[in-house]
Design a protein around this motif. Structure first.
Motif, mmCIF file in Angstrom:
data_model
loop_
_atom_site.group_PDB
_atom_site.id
_atom_site.type_symbol
_atom_site.label_atom_id
_atom_site.label_comp_id
_atom_site.label_asym_id
_atom_site.label_seq_id
_atom_site.Cartn_x
_atom_site.Cartn_y
_atom_site.Cartn_z
ATOM 1 N N HIS A 57 29.703 7.867 59.723
ATOM 2 C CA HIS A 57 31.054 8.449 59.745
ATOM 3 C C HIS A 57 30.930 9.968 59.826
ATOM 4 O O HIS A 57 30.102 10.558 59.146
ATOM 5 C CB HIS A 57 31.810 8.055 58.472
ATOM 6 N N VAL A 58 31.769 10.580 60.660
ATOM 7 C CA VAL A 58 31.797 12.045 60.760
ATOM 8 C C VAL A 58 33.129 12.513 60.190
ATOM 9 O O VAL A 58 34.186 12.278 60.774
ATOM 10 C CB VAL A 58 31.629 12.521 62.221
ATOM 11 N N ALA A 59 33.083 13.158 59.021
ATOM 12 C CA ALA A 59 34.298 13.651 58.371
ATOM 13 C C ALA A 59 34.744 14.977 58.989
ATOM 14 O O ALA A 59 35.938 15.213 59.170
ATOM 15 C CB ALA A 59 34.067 13.810 56.877
ATOM 16 N N SER A 60 33.780 15.848 59.288
ATOM 17 C CA SER A 60 34.095 17.124 59.937
ATOM 18 C C SER A 60 32.964 17.469 60.907
ATOM 19 O O SER A 60 31.796 17.342 60.555
ATOM 20 C CB SER A 60 34.265 18.234 58.904
ATOM 21 N N PRO A 61 33.320 17.878 62.118
ATOM 22 C CA PRO A 61 32.276 18.195 63.106
ATOM 23 C C PRO A 61 31.521 19.458 62.733
ATOM 24 O O PRO A 61 32.024 20.305 62.002
ATOM 25 C CB PRO A 61 33.062 18.388 64.404
ATOM 26 N N GLY A 62 30.317 19.570 63.252
ATOM 27 C CA GLY A 62 29.512 20.761 63.031
ATOM 28 C C GLY A 62 29.498 21.624 64.278
ATOM 29 O O GLY A 62 29.937 21.199 65.350
ATOM 30 N N TYR A 63 28.989 22.832 64.147
ATOM 31 C CA TYR A 63 28.904 23.749 65.277
ATOM 32 C C TYR A 63 27.514 24.366 65.341
ATOM 33 O O TYR A 63 26.946 24.744 64.323
ATOM 34 C CB TYR A 63 29.968 24.843 65.162
ATOM 35 N N VAL A 64 26.973 24.438 66.547
ATOM 36 C CA VAL A 64 25.642 24.971 66.796
ATOM 37 C C VAL A 64 25.754 26.048 67.862
ATOM 38 O O VAL A 64 26.470 25.892 68.855
ATOM 39 C CB VAL A 64 24.698 23.844 67.293
#
Length: 82
Positions: A57-64
């Motif tokens: 499950h992805v609750a909040s996306p990440g940034y790279v």
């Protein structure tokens, strides 16, 4: 209300285009192996259909940005069987 929604979608689209132009990408790690460098485990839950240690499950996306994690994705991970 429809015009407001269309405006928000337009702003979101343009913002993501500018982000990608400068090397900032959004990560959605659903189904990937958990990596503490790019993921923040928020919870663990059992799932017999998936391998332990995978993101379920992805609750909040990440940034790279250029392979450097700016914000880790908040994820739920499949726990090891007891």
């Amino acid at each position: 209300l429809k015009n407001l929604y269309e405006g928000v979608v337009l702003v979101d689209t343009v913002l993501h285009k500018v982000f990608s132009k400068h090397g900032l990408t959004k990560i959605e790690p659903l189904g990937e192996k958990f990596d503490p460098n790019f993921h923040n485990a928020m919870f663990e839950a059992p799932d017999p259909t998936k391998e332990p240690g995978t993101v379920m499950h992805v609750a909040s996306p990440g940034y790279v940005m250029h392979d450097r994690c700016l914000r880790a994705a908040g994820v739920g991970v499949v726990q090891k069987p007891a």
